[in-house]
Enzyme design. Sequence first.
Site, PDB file in Angstrom:
ATOM      1  CG  HIS A   1     -13.741  95.389 -25.848  1.00  0.00           C
ATOM      2  ND1 HIS A   1     -13.758  95.146 -27.194  1.00  0.00           N
ATOM      3  CD2 HIS A   1     -12.822  96.346 -25.648  1.00  0.00           C
ATOM      4  CE1 HIS A   1     -12.879  95.923 -27.799  1.00  0.00           C
ATOM      5  NE2 HIS A   1     -12.290  96.649 -26.884  1.00  0.00           N
ATOM      6  N   GLY A   2     -14.931  91.922 -26.478  1.00  0.00           N
ATOM      7  CA  GLY A   2     -14.712  91.155 -27.698  1.00  0.00           C
ATOM      8  C   GLY A   2     -14.794  92.062 -28.903  1.00  0.00           C
TER       9      GLY A   2
END
Length: 183
Positions: A114-115
């Site tokens: 995930h960013g």
Amino acid sequence: MSLLPTFSFWPLLVYLAMAQFWLAFFSILVPNALNSVFIASYGAARLVEKKCASYTSKLSFKYITIDPLISWLDAIAYLFASLSDLFGRFFHSYEVHGIENIPEDKPALIIYYHGVLPADMQYLPVRYFLKKGRVIRTVADRFLFCLPIWRLMVRNYIFPGPPQKCIETLKDGHLLQISPGMY
């Protein structure tokens, strides 16, 4: 001397920065709130179900039923899961491809990246719950558990993830998602 009017870009930049802040705040706050209520109501329904089963087996009350309460809590869980899914679809254009590859009755470990915004952590469990009726447990960062009320609401479904708890969750036959983060 110039004939063009003088124009300052600072008010425009401040306005854009404030708009960007509120947009980011809104995109983080709303899905977290919806998912917290979804997990809390689903967890409360399972807790009432388990407690009632233990009480009725100990005391053998045949005529006392808690089914309407469980139904209401499940309805609240489905409502907030649906709202969270709609928010993900329309606000973030979130899509899931290959959800049929996640097992329906066996344990599985789901790992993804995930960013800055953990959209997968927020929307994948909701989408899977709406499609299959099964909740995916989540390993989350410890800082999320600084709020004691939130920690109590989601304690069986979201946890800070010592390896022993992860192994125990998989041995119990649950789905587990881990997102190592952006660093």
